[in-house]
Design an enzyme around this catalytic site. Sequence first.
Site, short mmCIF file in Angstrom:
data_model
loop_
_atom_site.label_atom_id
_atom_site.label_comp_id
_atom_site.label_asym_id
_atom_site.label_seq_id
_atom_site.Cartn_x
_atom_site.Cartn_y
_atom_site.Cartn_z
N GLY A 62 -9.94 -4.04 -1.20
CA GLY A 62 -10.80 -5.07 -0.64
C GLY A 62 -12.26 -4.82 -0.96
O GLY A 62 -13.00 -5.73 -1.35
N PHE B 144 -5.51 2.26 0.23
CA PHE B 144 -5.74 1.56 -1.02
C PHE B 144 -5.89 0.05 -0.82
O PHE B 144 -6.55 -0.61 -1.63
CB PHE B 144 -4.63 1.88 -2.02
CG PHE B 144 -4.60 3.34 -2.41
CD1 PHE B 144 -5.79 4.04 -2.61
CD2 PHE B 144 -3.41 4.02 -2.56
CE1 PHE B 144 -5.79 5.39 -2.95
CE2 PHE B 144 -3.39 5.37 -2.90
CZ PHE B 144 -4.58 6.04 -3.10
N ASP B 145 -5.31 -0.50 0.22
CA ASP B 145 -5.60 -1.89 0.57
C ASP B 145 -7.07 -2.05 0.92
O ASP B 145 -7.75 -2.97 0.44
CB ASP B 145 -4.74 -2.34 1.76
CG ASP B 145 -3.41 -2.95 1.34
OD1 ASP B 145 -3.34 -3.51 0.24
OD2 ASP B 145 -2.45 -2.86 2.12
N ILE B 146 -7.57 -1.18 1.78
CA ILE B 146 -8.96 -1.25 2.19
C ILE B 146 -9.88 -1.02 0.99
O ILE B 146 -10.86 -1.76 0.76
CB ILE B 146 -9.27 -0.23 3.29
CG1 ILE B 146 -8.54 -0.60 4.59
CG2 ILE B 146 -10.77 -0.11 3.53
CD1 ILE B 146 -8.99 -1.90 5.21
N ASP C 278 0.82 -1.20 0.00
CA ASP C 278 0.00 0.00 0.00
C ASP C 278 0.86 1.26 0.00
O ASP C 278 0.58 2.21 -0.74
CB ASP C 278 -0.92 -0.01 1.23
CG ASP C 278 -1.86 1.17 1.26
OD1 ASP C 278 -3.01 1.03 0.81
OD2 ASP C 278 -1.45 2.24 1.76
#
Length: 400
Positions: A187, A182-184, A154
């Site tokens: 997802g 950006f990970d969240i 991220d």
Amino acid sequence: MSAPIPEQARAVLGEVTTGPLAGLLVADFSRVLAGPFATQILGDFGADVIKVEAPVGDETRGWRPPERDGVSTYYLGINRNKRDVVLDFRDDDDRALAQELARRADIVIENFKPGGLEKFGLDYDSVAATNPSVVYASISGFGSAGGAGLPGYDLIVQAMSGLMSLTGDADGPAYRSGVSVFDIMSGLQSVIGILTALRHRDATGEGQHVEVNLLSTALAGMANHSSTYVAGGTVPYRMGNAHPSLFPYEPLPAKDGDIIIVAATDRQFTALVETLGIPEVGDDERFTTTDARNHNRAELRPLLVEALQQGTIDEWFERLTAAGIACGPIQTIDGGVRLAEKLGLDPIITVGEGDRAVPMIRNAITFSRSKPQYRMPPPTLGEQSDEVRAWLREREEDDR
């Protein structure tokens, strides 16, 4: 279409789930954040998620402090409603079990480096060959084409996408977001893609490969800033807490600290200056329109600050809120949780019982009918290995 989990398997793997995604089997080959966050959401709505871990476990198990009873709170926050099996893909028997799980799954989700599962026969083409109706979701940093060799962290994407160039003081260094944003977001995009592909499968019987990458998520998620460049030909720049198109839309100092104030329309601005006791400012032609305020913020800001110095954050929050003006104090996360509690949002749920009870943040979506479920606490490493392995072997025997 893939069949729901057989009743005899349900008896082995635990109680039958309910909810809009009940009967869907998820093979979760993901780890760290984006993938586990996505599969937790699927599990909340009834999907039967089997988390597959290498013998060393998901890296986030060891990311501590902070921790709860020796377990990383990072891991705990994104892994409820899952069963856990340890499979070593380098071992022939374990690899065969992983392939059997993928063959029976409605959904497979993974975030290995692009191409990293081919040698194990767990890539999309290999899985779809025996499970053509599978919805197979892959999450990567930069996509499976030109970005296959780039590391998908991220922080790297925050840097290379341009987000860090927008974060921090105007005359200071670039900063990362305090959240792995950006990970969240990836997802969440994965869940959207999976549910869309399931709808397509319901209509046609066809599965497909869903791909999400952090860079594309970043560019889409920075919507107005990305549009500034691609539609307007201007590269956005760092402005600290200021907004490029609106003023006031930032923290302003009261007597005892900063308070966020938003006046995005002419009507809101008029209400603001009247509540601050400076109605004449609203009549000044330099400030009568959004465009004028934006271009004359250097002259307007000190006038607002002078008025705000006459009261505290709490005093202004009460008065401005009563006048219908958007504002708020800058709080730490505990303050955010307490606010949600005060507003009746019930942000904290407890998953599990006794020594396994874990306080967690509830699913963010509210439905009038399809209630999320909080059935199982985050599993220990390999907690259901025996049951899952036995079920997979039985299924192999049944097919012979």
